[in-house]
Design an enzyme around this catalytic site. Structure first.
Site, PDB file in Angstrom:
ATOM      1  CG  ASP A 190      -0.177   0.281   2.502  1.00 40.95           C
ATOM      2  OD1 ASP A 190       0.751  -0.489   2.815  1.00 40.95           O
ATOM      3  OD2 ASP A 190      -0.491   1.268   3.190  1.00 40.95           O
ATOM      4  CG  ASP A 193       3.927  -0.743   4.940  1.00 41.13           C
ATOM      5  OD1 ASP A 193       3.475  -0.930   3.791  1.00 41.13           O
ATOM      6  OD2 ASP A 193       3.201  -0.421   5.894  1.00 41.13           O
ATOM      7  CE1 TYR A 341      -4.536   2.541   5.100  1.00 46.67           C
ATOM      8  CE2 TYR A 341      -2.982   0.802   5.622  1.00 46.67           C
ATOM      9  CZ  TYR A 341      -3.291   1.967   4.952  1.00 46.67           C
ATOM     10  OH  TYR A 341      -2.355   2.568   4.148  1.00 46.67           O
ATOM     11  CD  GLU A 581       4.362   5.326   4.399  1.00 48.49           C
ATOM     12  OE1 GLU A 581       4.517   4.099   4.297  1.00 48.49           O
ATOM     13  OE2 GLU A 581       3.932   5.875   5.438  1.00 48.49           O
TER      14      GLU A 581
END
Length: 601
Positions: A190, A193, A341, A581
């Site tokens: 996603d 990571d 999430y 990120e």
């Protein structure tokens, strides 16, 4: 995935403490929350303030010449951002002091822009569009589109195809799902990571599909790459839903992954498999998965009819499961998916969202009736100015409104009213404004990784403007009105900001323009590639690359990072993950935006 909690809880008057882990072997951050068991949510209209009692402790290996930042007082968001599901406020510590080296000082604007409500809306948006116009440049939207789509190849998991264009990446996670006796290889990481989170991956796939549906005809030579990006997502989602009554929603242990800094080709962290089923429901992630499969079935309807039917049939089954066995997936999978999430908004919006896409894909009456019957029950009008991986309300209203504007479903009129209200909530100069703008004109909403809000809300502005144009309609906002051209202008301004028309002249898309982020928070990009360094780089050995002041050795072309804070300041530094990120769900809506502006420069 943005390392650590995506939002920080602000309850009552308790202080939140944020510290940075000092150990080289554990790069990243630890968030300590106060005990909230006896602390009721703040339900007043008065903003609460929080102080960080101790400043962040910077890791010893980092040389920090100065800390630049305003006051440690942080204003909580207004009541409009109240999350009904958790009964808490959520905010991002956007004003934490920024890390800067002597050669990389930050430009800080004094405060966010506000506009008197009495100003005409056209004048205010015109002013926003002209901000920094002296330095505005003509952008190559076609080049940006190509790079935006290319980014998804850098996020691929599994066995890479021969035509893989991001050559510094290689095969990874080839045994995902084996511990559960299933094949869960493929899909997308996603963010920076090595975890595969099903909820944001499904939303990414939905938005890629919507981009192709609405703007594919003007994508030119990039259409094929966009369709392949959709299929890489749906191939994985089909694997994750292959067993009736089960959806596999995550591969990898986020805690162990975030305690390492290693490229995906080397990762040796736990590849734990998490699933939902009849006894452990997850209507949110299942609903989003059904929406993604249904939307993608439209993309492949004429390109591959057999594959399209497979996608639609699977979407029907997954939606039936989501609707029959209701619940939020983070209730039973809290330790696996939180605080990364979590479902903070409830699962009701995903059920309506899935039904809307199934209606669009199948034209079956049952989904139209479901939407009308459940509009109030599933709270279609709640938080109408929110749209992202966790909240679909604005997206539902814009998507369904097309039916009304095209004269097909007058029974959906209330959705158009909600969509109009959403548009008014974004327009400066109206009494309905519910978002903040930075001094440079960037949309800013509470929560980490702000560019996810910028691209998703801008996509809705553009999509709705097209629907309005076809119907020859405008949006009424009190005693003012907003034309389709005005909505397009505001969306273009946001895209131009991303591409470099901003106070610090920084393109927030890696590889686009002459100045872009060099030290993005991304494991694969920041660690030498297997082509250059074939020997394994272990979990702890990668920490030196995390803390290195050098630019990332592998350029993740097309990646759009979380972006600047509310004062337009940006730290080009890996530890500041909320700013540095990239995520797939930032780029996915941007595909449609760039396609349109490339065709209409």
């Amino acid at each position: 995935m943005v390392d650590g909690s995506k939002r920080h809880n602000c309850v009552g008057t308790e202080a939140a403490t944020v510290t940075y882990n000092k150990s080289l072997s554990h790069p990243g951050k630890t968030v300590t929350r106060p005990d909230q068991s006896n602390n009721p949510p703040n339900k007043s209209n008065k903003p609460c303030t929080h102080r960080y009692p101790n400043p962040p402790i910077l890791s010893d290996p980092i040389t920090c010449s100065n800390l630049i930042g305003p006051s440690s007082r942080i204003q909580c968001p207004t009541l409009s951002l109240y999350k009904a599901k958790r009964r808490r406020f959520h905010f991002s510590p956007a004003f934490l002091p920024f890390l800067a080296s002597p050669s990389r000082k930050l430009e800080m604007a004094p405060k966010a822009v506000t506009f008197p409500a009495a100003l005409p809306v056209v004048f205010v948006v015109f002013t926003l569009c002209l901000m920094f116009s002296a330095s505005a440049t003509a952008h190559d939207y076609s080049d940006a589109l190509r790079k935006c789509i290319l980014f998804f190849e850098g996020q691929r998991s599994g066995k890479l195809p021969p035509d893989q264009r991001v050559r510094w990446r290689s095969h990874s996670a080839l045994h995902d799902g084996a511990s559960a006796g299933v094949d869960l290889t493929g899909g997308y990481y996603d963010a920076g990571d090595n975890i595969k989170f099903g909820f944001p991956m499904a939303f990414t796939t939905t938005m890629l599909a919507w981009s192709v549906i609405d703007f594919g005809r003007i994508m030119g030579p990039e259409l094929g790459n966009a369709v392949r990006a959709v299929k890489w997502g749906t191939d994985y989602l089909l694997k994750a839903t292959a067993t009736d009554g089960v959806v596999y929603v995550q591969v990898g242990d986020a805690i162990s992954d975030h305690n390492c800094w290693e490229r995906p080709e080397d990762m040796d962290t736990l590849r734990t498999v998490s699933k939902i089923d009849r006894n452990h429901p997850g209507s949110d992630v299942a609903g989003e998965t059904a929406a993604a499969l249904a939307a993608a079935s439209i993309v492949f309807r004429s390109r591959d009819p057999t594959y399209s039917r497979i996608l639609l049939n699977r979407a029907v089954k997954v939606f039936r499961f989501a609707d029959t066995y209701r619940g939020a997936y983070s209730n039973d999978l809290h330790s696996a998916v939180c605080p990364f999430y979590c479902d903070n908004n409830g699962y009701q919006d995903e059920l309506l969202w899935a039904a809307a896409w199934l209606h669009k894909a199948s034209r079956r009456r049952q989904y139209r009736e479901y939407i009308i019957k459940n509009e109030v029950i599933l709270r279609a009008g709640d938080t109408i100015n929110e749209f992202g991986w966790d909240n679909k309300h604005a997206g539902i209203n814009v998507l369904v409104s097309k039916e009304v504007l095209m004269g097909k479903s007058p029974g959906f009129k209330s959705f158009q009213n909600n969509a109009d209200a959403f548009i008014c909530s974004l327009l400066p100069g109206t009494t309905h404004l519910e978002v903040q703008y930075s001094p440079g004109g960037l949309i800013f909403k509470a929560g980490g990784s702000n560019m996810q809000h910028v691209t998703s809300l801008s996509f809705l502005l553009l999509a709705y403007s097209n629907y309005l144009s076809h119907a020859n309609h405008v949006v009424p906002c009190g005693d003012k009105s907003a034309s389709p051209a005005l909505l397009k202008s505001l969306a273009r301004r946001q895209v131009n900001y991303i591409l470099g028309d901003n106070p610090i002249k920084m393109s927030y898309m890696v590889g686009y323009g002459s100045r872009y982020p060099q030290r993005i928070h991304h494991r694969g990009s920041s660690v030498p590639s297997v082509r250059v360094h074939p020997a394994r780089i272990g979990c702890k050995a990668g920490s030196r690359y995390f803390f290195s002041p050098d630019p990332n050795p592998n350029v993740l072309v097309g990646a759009v990072v979380g972006g600047p804070n509310t004062t337009d300041a940006f730290p080009d530094s890996r530890p500041f993950f909320q700013e540095s990120e990239p995520t797939t769900y930032i780029n996915a809506p941007l595909v449609g935006l760039l396609a349109y502006f490339a065709a209409h420069p």
